[in-house]
Design a protein around this motif. Structure first.
Motif, PDB file in Angstrom:
ATOM      1  N   SER A 120       3.615  25.410  16.746  1.00  0.00           N
ATOM      2  CA  SER A 120       4.505  25.055  15.464  1.00  0.00           C
ATOM      3  C   SER A 120       5.849  25.158  16.337  1.00  0.00           C
ATOM      4  O   SER A 120       6.569  23.878  15.919  1.00  0.00           O
ATOM      5  CB  SER A 120       4.540  25.392  13.767  1.00  0.00           C
ATOM      6  OG  SER A 120       3.468  25.573  13.468  1.00  0.00           O
ATOM      7  N   LEU A 121       5.914  25.515  16.923  1.00  0.00           N
ATOM      8  CA  LEU A 121       8.552  26.120  17.514  1.00  0.00           C
ATOM      9  C   LEU A 121       8.085  25.010  18.563  1.00  0.00           C
ATOM     10  O   LEU A 121       8.894  24.406  18.593  1.00  0.00           O
ATOM     11  CB  LEU A 121       7.969  27.415  18.981  1.00  0.00           C
ATOM     12  CG  LEU A 121       8.545  28.474  17.410  1.00  0.00           C
ATOM     13  CD1 LEU A 121       8.551  29.530  17.858  1.00  0.00           C
ATOM     14  CD2 LEU A 121       9.311  28.389  15.987  1.00  0.00           C
ATOM     15  N   LYS A 122       6.533  24.870  19.297  1.00  0.00           N
ATOM     16  CA  LYS A 122       6.814  23.836  20.123  1.00  0.00           C
ATOM     17  C   LYS A 122       6.683  22.377  19.615  1.00  0.00           C
ATOM     18  O   LYS A 122       7.991  21.498  20.151  1.00  0.00           O
ATOM     19  CB  LYS A 122       5.581  23.138  21.676  1.00  0.00           C
ATOM     20  CG  LYS A 122       6.170  24.628  22.518  1.00  0.00           C
ATOM     21  CD  LYS A 122       4.511  24.024  23.416  1.00  0.00           C
ATOM     22  CE  LYS A 122       4.224  26.036  23.972  1.00  0.00           C
ATOM     23  NZ  LYS A 122       2.993  25.580  24.803  1.00  0.00           N
ATOM     24  N   LYS A 123       6.510  22.312  18.708  1.00  0.00           N
ATOM     25  CA  LYS A 123       6.099  20.960  17.672  1.00  0.00           C
ATOM     26  C   LYS A 123       7.510  20.270  16.933  1.00  0.00           C
ATOM     27  O   LYS A 123       7.718  19.450  17.125  1.00  0.00           O
ATOM     28  CB  LYS A 123       4.746  20.564  16.789  1.00  0.00           C
ATOM     29  CG  LYS A 123       3.680  20.075  16.980  1.00  0.00           C
ATOM     30  CD  LYS A 123       3.325  20.085  15.839  1.00  0.00           C
ATOM     31  CE  LYS A 123       2.277  18.724  15.828  1.00  0.00           C
ATOM     32  NZ  LYS A 123       1.217  19.317  14.768  1.00  0.00           N
ATOM     33  N   LEU A 124       8.184  21.922  16.687  1.00  0.00           N
ATOM     34  CA  LEU A 124       9.195  20.897  15.677  1.00  0.00           C
ATOM     35  C   LEU A 124      10.198  21.388  16.441  1.00  0.00           C
ATOM     36  O   LEU A 124      11.473  20.497  16.195  1.00  0.00           O
ATOM     37  CB  LEU A 124       9.265  22.221  13.867  1.00  0.00           C
ATOM     38  CG  LEU A 124       8.368  22.910  13.004  1.00  0.00           C
ATOM     39  CD1 LEU A 124       8.057  23.162  12.390  1.00  0.00           C
ATOM     40  CD2 LEU A 124       7.932  21.058  12.395  1.00  0.00           C
ATOM     41  N   ALA A 125      10.446  21.776  17.648  1.00  0.00           N
ATOM     42  CA  ALA A 125      11.589  21.939  18.205  1.00  0.00           C
ATOM     43  C   ALA A 125      11.347  22.099  19.741  1.00  0.00           C
ATOM     44  O   ALA A 125      11.005  22.627  19.946  1.00  0.00           O
ATOM     45  CB  ALA A 125      12.442  23.447  18.149  1.00  0.00           C
ATOM     46  N   PRO A 126      10.825  20.650  19.869  1.00  0.00           N
ATOM     47  CA  PRO A 126      10.196  20.574  21.971  1.00  0.00           C
ATOM     48  C   PRO A 126      11.459  20.706  22.903  1.00  0.00           C
ATOM     49  O   PRO A 126      11.571  21.499  23.856  1.00  0.00           O
ATOM     50  CB  PRO A 126      10.515  18.729  21.783  1.00  0.00           C
ATOM     51  CG  PRO A 126      10.402  18.179  20.483  1.00  0.00           C
ATOM     52  CD  PRO A 126      11.475  19.578  19.727  1.00  0.00           C
ATOM     53  N   GLU A 127      12.682  21.374  22.241  1.00  0.00           N
ATOM     54  CA  GLU A 127      14.157  20.496  23.137  1.00  0.00           C
ATOM     55  C   GLU A 127      14.585  22.373  23.121  1.00  0.00           C
ATOM     56  O   GLU A 127      14.904  22.769  24.824  1.00  0.00           O
ATOM     57  CB  GLU A 127      14.966  19.813  23.161  1.00  0.00           C
ATOM     58  CG  GLU A 127      16.318  21.288  21.610  1.00  0.00           C
ATOM     59  CD  GLU A 127      15.541  20.702  20.028  1.00  0.00           C
ATOM     60  OE1 GLU A 127      14.426  20.386  19.796  1.00  0.00           O
ATOM     61  OE2 GLU A 127      16.005  20.920  19.113  1.00  0.00           O
ATOM     62  N   CYS A 145      14.058  29.914  14.012  1.00  0.00           N
ATOM     63  CA  CYS A 145      14.160  29.071  15.038  1.00  0.00           C
ATOM     64  C   CYS A 145      14.477  27.671  14.564  1.00  0.00           C
ATOM     65  O   CYS A 145      14.960  27.148  15.658  1.00  0.00           O
ATOM     66  CB  CYS A 145      12.571  29.660  16.106  1.00  0.00           C
ATOM     67  SG  CYS A 145      12.661  31.221  16.518  1.00  0.00           S
ATOM     68  N   VAL A 146      13.767  27.239  14.536  1.00  0.00           N
ATOM     69  CA  VAL A 146      13.947  25.592  14.425  1.00  0.00           C
ATOM     70  C   VAL A 146      15.918  25.621  13.952  1.00  0.00           C
ATOM     71  O   VAL A 146      15.978  24.355  14.122  1.00  0.00           O
ATOM     72  CB  VAL A 146      12.919  25.033  13.418  1.00  0.00           C
ATOM     73  CG1 VAL A 146      13.237  23.360  13.378  1.00  0.00           C
ATOM     74  CG2 VAL A 146      11.609  25.116  14.180  1.00  0.00           C
ATOM     75  N   ALA A 147      15.981  26.502  13.273  1.00  0.00           N
ATOM     76  CA  ALA A 147      17.746  25.876  12.365  1.00  0.00           C
ATOM     77  C   ALA A 147      18.636  26.694  13.486  1.00  0.00           C
ATOM     78  O   ALA A 147      19.481  25.601  13.098  1.00  0.00           O
ATOM     79  CB  ALA A 147      17.536  26.614  10.837  1.00  0.00           C
ATOM     80  N   GLN A 148      17.818  27.731  13.772  1.00  0.00           N
ATOM     81  CA  GLN A 148      19.536  27.565  14.667  1.00  0.00           C
ATOM     82  C   GLN A 148      19.901  27.351  15.729  1.00  0.00           C
ATOM     83  O   GLN A 148      18.598  26.765  16.423  1.00  0.00           O
ATOM     84  CB  GLN A 148      18.418  29.116  15.330  1.00  0.00           C
ATOM     85  CG  GLN A 148      18.448  30.111  14.717  1.00  0.00           C
ATOM     86  CD  GLN A 148      20.173  30.916  13.888  1.00  0.00           C
ATOM     87  OE1 GLN A 148      21.157  30.822  14.684  1.00  0.00           O
ATOM     88  NE2 GLN A 148      19.984  30.168  12.488  1.00  0.00           N
ATOM     89  N   PRO A 149      20.644  27.029  16.036  1.00  0.00           N
ATOM     90  CA  PRO A 149      21.283  26.532  17.178  1.00  0.00           C
ATOM     91  C   PRO A 149      21.093  27.036  18.122  1.00  0.00           C
ATOM     92  O   PRO A 149      21.323  25.835  19.745  1.00  0.00           O
ATOM     93  CB  PRO A 149      22.785  26.322  16.906  1.00  0.00           C
ATOM     94  CG  PRO A 149      23.609  28.257  16.224  1.00  0.00           C
ATOM     95  CD  PRO A 149      22.046  27.523  15.531  1.00  0.00           C
ATOM     96  N   ALA A 150      20.472  28.167  19.181  1.00  0.00           N
ATOM     97  CA  ALA A 150      20.558  28.161  20.065  1.00  0.00           C
ATOM     98  C   ALA A 150      19.558  27.465  20.715  1.00  0.00           C
ATOM     99  O   ALA A 150      18.845  27.401  20.457  1.00  0.00           O
ATOM    100  CB  ALA A 150      20.062  29.939  20.440  1.00  0.00           C
ATOM    101  N   ARG A 151      19.263  27.973  22.223  1.00  0.00           N
ATOM    102  CA  ARG A 151      18.437  27.137  23.074  1.00  0.00           C
ATOM    103  C   ARG A 151      17.178  27.779  23.474  1.00  0.00           C
ATOM    104  O   ARG A 151      16.509  27.513  23.947  1.00  0.00           O
ATOM    105  CB  ARG A 151      18.985  26.560  24.394  1.00  0.00           C
ATOM    106  CG  ARG A 151      17.987  25.145  24.420  1.00  0.00           C
ATOM    107  CD  ARG A 151      19.213  24.500  25.510  1.00  0.00           C
ATOM    108  NE  ARG A 151      18.786  25.040  27.249  1.00  0.00           N
ATOM    109  CZ  ARG A 151      17.253  24.570  27.444  1.00  0.00           C
ATOM    110  NH1 ARG A 151      16.494  23.941  26.541  1.00  0.00           N
ATOM    111  NH2 ARG A 151      16.657  26.286  28.431  1.00  0.00           N
TER     112      ARG A 151
END
Ligand code: 13P
Ligand code: SF4
Length: 309
Positions: free
Chosen positions: A243-250, A224-230
């Motif tokens: 972890s998801l919110k921390k690593l990919a807050p956007e 999920c962090v590596a993918q370009p999708a939003r």
């Protein structure tokens, strides 16, 4: 008057005094993940426990994970905040039934998911996790029949991915992942048409059919962090959102409620909290105690797994 220490401060002090490490699975409550030395999937935590050279491993996960830590590093004290932190997969597969199966099918290689009791591991030929299950099955000579246990959904997934035909699959299931319904996932997809789907292989085949990615808890997070999708629909326990919110807050992450409750939480994993973690470090209890023979027998199939590259 000195300020009263918070539970988090007490844990930090006890950790230093005890020369302890705190290992937390991704399904632990946010506060535990926040203060853990390592957060990971079951394979990563097993490796971390094996390599730890302090005194005490405070394992924030479920009992089979803490048992694995003890087997891999028996001279450490291993505490689990709540010994009732079990797992429906462990419950589905008593060691007595595996012993009986082995007597009836002495030619079968027993491949056990790490979500088994230490007694079942002691009866097994090799262990696997959701991260390496396909690789482990592929490492077994093609002519050898396999009993894969206990998760039927992971077993079916591995059978499909490996193309292995001579594989009998135990009929156990995870109460969280097995109760994700494909119709709810389809509804979530139509509500979020731009979202891609990541799923844990303990989900049923009709859910996995809709997944863009299938993997262990850490593999899901990395993907999920590596993918370009939003936007992402995440078909696993909602603790990974930390972890998801921390690593990919956007990015946006959506969780689908399972059929048992209006959530996607593992009730066993959620038995641990800051208070019982503090008490476990203070009292060095509840503690995982295993006899030497069980440790010796269970270590063999776990070490075999860790040796597979
Ligand atoms: P992972 O090995 O992916 O962390 O999974 C453990 C588990 O219990 C999944 O429900
Ligand atoms: Fe067991 Fe399922 Fe909980 Fe994982 S999520 S510990 S497989 S009951």
């Amino acid at each position: 008057m000195p300020a009263v220490a918070t539970v988090t401060e007490q844990i930090a002090d006890l950790k230093r005094e005890r020369r302890a490490i705190i290992l937390a699975h991704h399904y632990q409550v946010d506060e535990i993940q926040e203060l853990a030395d390592s957060v990971g999937d079951s394979l990563e935590l097993a490796r971390r426990a094996r390599d730890f050279d302090g005194e005490v491993i405070a394992f924030c996960g479920v009992k089979f994970m803490a048992e694995t830590a003890k087997v891999l590093n028996p001279s450490r004290v291993v505490v689990l905040p709540d010994l009732e932190a079990g797992c429906s997969l462990v419950d589905s597969c008593p060691a007595s039934q595996i012993r009986a199966y082995k007597l009836r099918h002495p030619d079968h290689v027993i491949v056990s998911y790490i979500n088994t009791s230490v007694e079942v591991k002691a009866e097994s030929d090799i262990i696997c996790t959701s991260r390496n299950a396909v690789k482990i099955v592929n490492s077994i000579p093609a002519d050898k029949p396999i009993l894969f246990l206990p998760d039927m959904n992971l077993g079916n997934y591995v059978k499909k991915e490996s193309g292995r035909q001579n594989m009998t699959i135990w009929q156990g299931a995870c109460i969280v992942h097995h109760t994700f319904a494909a119709r709810k996932l389809v509804a979530a997809k139509s509500e979020h048409p731009q979202a891609v789907v990541a799923a844990h292989p303990e989900c049923p085949a009709e859910v996995l059919r809709h997944a863009d990615f299938i993997g262990s808890t850490s593999a899901i997070i990395d993907w999920c962090v590596a993918q370009p999708a939003r936007e992402y629909i995440v078909m696993t326990e909602s603790g990974v959102s930390h972890s998801l919110k921390k690593l990919a807050p956007e990015k946006e992450f959506y969780f689908v409620a399972n059929e048992n409750c209006n959530c996607s939480e593992c009730p066993y994993m959620k038995r641990n909290n800051l208070e019982n973690l503090r008490d476990a470090l203070l009292n060095l209890s509840p503690r995982i105690e295993l006899d030497e023979e069980t440790i010796r027998r269970a270590a063999l199939p776990i070490e075999r797994m860790l040796a597979v590259k």
